[in-house]
Design a protein around this motif. Structure first.
Motif, PDB file in Angstrom:
ATOM      1  N   GLU A  44       1.098  -1.564   0.138  1.00  0.00           N
ATOM      2  CA  GLU A  44      -0.212  -0.179  -0.113  1.00  0.00           C
ATOM      3  C   GLU A  44       0.810   1.177   0.145  1.00  0.00           C
ATOM      4  O   GLU A  44       0.370   2.110  -0.287  1.00  0.00           O
ATOM      5  CB  GLU A  44      -0.926   0.074   1.049  1.00  0.00           C
ATOM      6  CG  GLU A  44      -2.194  -1.344   1.231  1.00  0.00           C
ATOM      7  CD  GLU A  44      -2.935  -0.553   1.972  1.00  0.00           C
ATOM      8  OE1 GLU A  44      -4.055   0.236   1.676  1.00  0.00           O
ATOM      9  OE2 GLU A  44      -3.205  -1.184   3.140  1.00  0.00           O
ATOM     10  N   ASP A  90       0.647  -9.356  -1.432  1.00  0.00           N
ATOM     11  CA  ASP A  90      -0.556  -9.003  -0.577  1.00  0.00           C
ATOM     12  C   ASP A  90      -1.013  -9.906   0.611  1.00  0.00           C
ATOM     13  O   ASP A  90      -2.167 -10.623  -0.345  1.00  0.00           O
ATOM     14  CB  ASP A  90      -2.326  -8.128  -1.589  1.00  0.00           C
ATOM     15  CG  ASP A  90      -3.509  -7.817  -0.435  1.00  0.00           C
ATOM     16  OD1 ASP A  90      -3.542  -7.514  -0.048  1.00  0.00           O
ATOM     17  OD2 ASP A  90      -4.704  -7.554  -1.588  1.00  0.00           O
ATOM     18  N   PRO A  99      -7.904  -4.264   3.949  1.00  0.00           N
ATOM     19  CA  PRO A  99      -6.914  -3.011   3.592  1.00  0.00           C
ATOM     20  C   PRO A  99      -7.742  -1.701   3.903  1.00  0.00           C
ATOM     21  O   PRO A  99      -8.428  -1.669   3.809  1.00  0.00           O
ATOM     22  CB  PRO A  99      -6.710  -3.167   1.856  1.00  0.00           C
ATOM     23  CG  PRO A  99      -8.178  -4.390   1.552  1.00  0.00           C
ATOM     24  CD  PRO A  99      -8.319  -5.338   2.732  1.00  0.00           C
ATOM     25  N   LEU A 114      -5.572   0.132  -1.408  1.00  0.00           N
ATOM     26  CA  LEU A 114      -5.049  -1.547  -2.422  1.00  0.00           C
ATOM     27  C   LEU A 114      -5.939  -1.874  -3.045  1.00  0.00           C
ATOM     28  O   LEU A 114      -6.348  -2.482  -4.040  1.00  0.00           O
ATOM     29  CB  LEU A 114      -4.224  -2.537  -1.075  1.00  0.00           C
ATOM     30  CG  LEU A 114      -3.106  -3.550  -2.198  1.00  0.00           C
ATOM     31  CD1 LEU A 114      -2.133  -3.936  -1.347  1.00  0.00           C
ATOM     32  CD2 LEU A 114      -4.473  -4.293  -2.357  1.00  0.00           C
TER      33      LEU A 114
END
Length: 259
Positions: free
Chosen positions: A113, A131, A140, A144
């Motif tokens: 991010e 991720d 998130p 993101l």
């Protein structure tokens, strides 16, 4: 400045280095606060017009939130990591000049991010992206889930986010996640040259053009065209014919040198 973050300034360029190499530059509460505060200070500094953001060492840009620190604290994730902290992604986004991400190693979850908060990404051959929010069991909160699909397409974004799998630098470049991949030893010099190129444009155009791109990107295509017409109509009336003629020769010479 805290020693978890290093800042070097030279010729309008600030190089900001996440400096916890023994912890893979994990985003401890101290580092998150320092990063947010630093970008607020850089925005207030008229001499700093471009920022290069990187990590210390060869292994990591940043491995994301410091899970060891979070795991040892009380309360839930939200109270520990989001509500009570300054948001470094918001502070990076408020910097009016370009932010070049020099991705020197892994950029994982919160670190991913942070990378996506930059305007341009240059990756070392050591760079990898993942991720892992779903593997940690959280969602998130720094953009993101919305940015990634807009950058690489919804199907690729879902593949990354719903598996937590890593992709390397070459695949990131193929997918359009990074601008290009360079040898690790050339990463910072490449970014400094790019920053120097940005500083060579008409000074007031640098923040204005970045703002125009960002504003339009957040809109539909039709609204973005209206935004461009409005902003350019206001700005271009202030540019004289003589100024354009003076700059034309510089563009011609630059074209010849880059042929």
């Amino acid at each position: 400045m805290s020693d978890v973050l290093l800042v070097e300034k030279e010729g309008g360029i600030a190089t900001v280095t996440l400096n916890r190499p023994n912890a893979m530059n994990a985003l401890s509460r101290e580092l998150r606060a320092a990063l947010a505060t630093t970008f607020d200070e850089l925005e207030a500094d008229p001499e700093t017009r471009v920022v290069i953001l990187t990590g210390a060492g060869d292994r990591a840009f940043t491995a994301g939130l410091d899970l060891k620190e979070l795991g040892s604290g009380g309360g839930n994730f939200s109270t520990q990591a989001t509500i009570t902290d300054k948001d470094p992604v918001t502070s990076i986004g408020k910097f009016s000049g370009p932010v070049i991400g020099a991705i020197n190693g892994v950029a994982i979850t919160g670190g991913f991010e942070i990378a996506l908060a930059c305007d341009v990404l240059i990756a070392s051959e050591n760079a990898r992206f993942a991720d892992t929010h779903a593997r940690v069991g959280i969602l998130p909160g720094w953009g993101l889930s919305q940015k990634l699909s807009r950058l690489i397409g919804i199907y690729r974004a879902k593949e990354l986010s719903l598996t937590g799998n890593f992709i390397g630098a070459a695949q990131a470049a193929e997918w359009g996640l990074v601008n290009r991949v360079v040898p690790h030893s050339e990463l910072l010099s490449t970014c400094r040259q790019l920053a120097t190129d940005m500083l060579s444009v008409v000074p007031e155009c640098l923040p204005a053009y970045k703002a125009l791109i960002d504003e339009g990107f957040a809109q539909s295509f039709g609204e973005g065209l209206k935004t461009e017409a409005r902003v350019s109509g206001e700005a271009n009336t202030k540019v004289s014919s003589s100024a354009i003629e003076e700059r034309r020769e510089g563009i011609r010479q630059r074209g010849k040198s880059q042929a």
